[in-house]
Design a protein around this motif. Structure first.
Motif, PDB file in Angstrom:
ATOM      1  N   GLU A 115      63.958  34.810  64.121  1.00 41.69           N
ATOM      2  CA  GLU A 115      64.210  35.632  62.983  1.00 41.69           C
ATOM      3  C   GLU A 115      65.601  36.091  62.707  1.00 41.69           C
ATOM      4  O   GLU A 115      66.223  36.063  61.887  1.00 41.69           O
ATOM      5  CB  GLU A 115      63.118  36.796  63.101  1.00 41.69           C
ATOM      6  N   LEU A 165      68.592  34.857  59.993  1.00 41.85           N
ATOM      7  CA  LEU A 165      69.163  35.681  58.929  1.00 41.85           C
ATOM      8  C   LEU A 165      70.519  35.207  58.178  1.00 41.85           C
ATOM      9  O   LEU A 165      71.495  34.767  58.732  1.00 41.85           O
ATOM     10  CB  LEU A 165      69.496  37.079  59.478  1.00 41.85           C
ATOM     11  N   ARG A 166      70.242  35.289  56.909  1.00 40.40           N
ATOM     12  CA  ARG A 166      71.662  34.969  55.949  1.00 40.40           C
ATOM     13  C   ARG A 166      72.036  36.243  55.260  1.00 40.40           C
ATOM     14  O   ARG A 166      71.112  37.165  54.960  1.00 40.40           O
ATOM     15  CB  ARG A 166      71.318  33.502  55.056  1.00 40.40           C
ATOM     16  N   ASP A 194      70.035  38.110  52.639  1.00 38.85           N
ATOM     17  CA  ASP A 194      68.615  38.845  53.440  1.00 38.85           C
ATOM     18  C   ASP A 194      68.973  40.206  53.527  1.00 38.85           C
ATOM     19  O   ASP A 194      68.064  41.016  53.876  1.00 38.85           O
ATOM     20  CB  ASP A 194      68.177  38.161  54.602  1.00 38.85           C
ATOM     21  N   MET A 244      66.627  44.924  54.881  1.00 29.43           N
ATOM     22  CA  MET A 244      66.669  43.794  55.468  1.00 29.43           C
ATOM     23  C   MET A 244      65.433  42.946  55.386  1.00 29.43           C
ATOM     24  O   MET A 244      64.394  43.645  55.375  1.00 29.43           O
ATOM     25  CB  MET A 244      67.129  43.665  56.805  1.00 29.43           C
ATOM     26  N   THR A 245      65.655  41.766  54.615  1.00 28.89           N
ATOM     27  CA  THR A 245      64.372  40.823  54.485  1.00 28.89           C
ATOM     28  C   THR A 245      64.170  39.799  55.438  1.00 28.89           C
ATOM     29  O   THR A 245      65.292  39.127  55.470  1.00 28.89           O
ATOM     30  CB  THR A 245      64.226  40.245  52.911  1.00 28.89           C
ATOM     31  N   VAL A 246      63.132  39.982  56.247  1.00 26.97           N
ATOM     32  CA  VAL A 246      62.923  38.887  57.261  1.00 26.97           C
ATOM     33  C   VAL A 246      62.223  37.807  56.776  1.00 26.97           C
ATOM     34  O   VAL A 246      60.863  37.883  56.210  1.00 26.97           O
ATOM     35  CB  VAL A 246      62.284  39.289  58.236  1.00 26.97           C
ATOM     36  N   ARG A 247      62.476  36.625  56.440  1.00 25.53           N
ATOM     37  CA  ARG A 247      61.959  35.306  55.835  1.00 25.53           C
ATOM     38  C   ARG A 247      61.571  34.039  56.544  1.00 25.53           C
ATOM     39  O   ARG A 247      60.734  33.250  56.235  1.00 25.53           O
ATOM     40  CB  ARG A 247      62.755  34.921  54.476  1.00 25.53           C
ATOM     41  N   ARG A 248      62.515  33.945  57.592  1.00 20.14           N
ATOM     42  CA  ARG A 248      62.624  32.856  58.338  1.00 20.14           C
ATOM     43  C   ARG A 248      62.646  32.823  59.801  1.00 20.14           C
ATOM     44  O   ARG A 248      63.011  34.009  60.324  1.00 20.14           O
ATOM     45  CB  ARG A 248      63.578  31.858  57.555  1.00 20.14           C
ATOM     46  N   MET A 263      56.697  37.166  55.014  1.00 21.44           N
ATOM     47  CA  MET A 263      58.114  37.805  54.633  1.00 21.44           C
ATOM     48  C   MET A 263      57.744  39.499  54.890  1.00 21.44           C
ATOM     49  O   MET A 263      56.664  39.755  54.761  1.00 21.44           O
ATOM     50  CB  MET A 263      58.506  37.501  53.043  1.00 21.44           C
ATOM     51  N   ARG A 302      60.056  43.400  54.804  1.00 18.77           N
ATOM     52  CA  ARG A 302      61.233  44.133  54.749  1.00 18.77           C
ATOM     53  C   ARG A 302      61.383  45.149  55.847  1.00 18.77           C
ATOM     54  O   ARG A 302      60.453  45.765  55.928  1.00 18.77           O
ATOM     55  CB  ARG A 302      61.256  44.738  53.394  1.00 18.77           C
ATOM     56  N   ASP A 345      75.401  31.595  51.141  1.00 12.56           N
ATOM     57  CA  ASP A 345      74.203  31.409  52.016  1.00 12.56           C
ATOM     58  C   ASP A 345      74.650  31.545  53.660  1.00 12.56           C
ATOM     59  O   ASP A 345      73.867  30.949  54.251  1.00 12.56           O
ATOM     60  CB  ASP A 345      73.545  30.145  51.665  1.00 12.56           C
TER      61      ASP A 345
END
Length: 199
Positions: free
Chosen positions: A26, A30-31, A34, A42-46, A65, A67, A99
């Protein structure tokens, strides 16, 4: 301290695992979009993983997802990390990518650090310090610190990305939940002392 002394980006990576309890995959996915420094979120998406010598970005382990709130010190650490990235872009005469990955070996930050490389670097650092540890132990550290501080199980599970409403967290950290529960019982006893009753 050792991580910060090696280099600020490495210190930032180790710090972030420690304070968020994120999984390695994870963290590496992070980009910059995010990270919302103004909202301190912070958003954890991938996940970013290597499978059969191929790099893949995919959903998080629980396919959800989440936060994570960031404390002021972590916001400051990330703001400085962003400044270093922008300075690096100026040095190589390229524009910062919208990105860009947070952690990369490349100036453009168009590809994240190698997962195995990050793990090996952390293990080597610990060995040099005489500490028997591994990167995943920082995830355990984050969880146990939160639980022993009295943060409720559901919140800890949410931060770690555990599914099942805390069942996984309880299974993995049962000893620490028990310790927190004992402290809670002692706290109540102090606030409600037993009356001196003679029969």
């Amino acid at each position: 301290d050792a991580a910060w002394k090696q280099d600020p980006s490495w210190g930032t990576l180790v710090w972030l695992v420690m304070v968020t309890g994120m999984r390695r995959a994870e963290l590496l996915a992070l980009r910059w979009p995010d990270i919302d420094l103004d909202a301190a979120v912070m958003t954890v998406r991938r996940n970013y993983v290597r499978v059969n010598r191929k790099s893949l970005e995919k959903d998080t382990k629980t396919h959800q997802m989440r936060r994570l709130a960031l404390d002021p010190a972590t916001v400051e650490v990330l703001a400085e990390h962003r400044e270093r990235y922008e300075a690096l872009c100026r040095d190589v005469r390229t524009a910062p990518r919208s990105d860009a990955f947070l952690f990369s070996y490349r100036p453009e930050h168009d590809r994240p650090c190698d997962p195995s490389g990050v793990t090996h670097r952390y293990t080597r650092m610990c060995a040099e310090l005489g500490i028997d540890s591994h990167l995943h132990a920082l995830r355990h550290y984050s969880a146990t610190e939160l639980l022993t501080a009295g943060v409720d199980l559901r919140t800890v599970a949410g931060r770690l990305g555990h599914g099942g409403g805390g069942a996984t967290t309880l299974r993995v950290y049962a000893a620490w939940v028990g310790e927190s529960d004992r402290r809670a019982a002692e706290l109540l006893r102090k606030h409600a002392p037993r009356a001196d009753v003679t029969l």
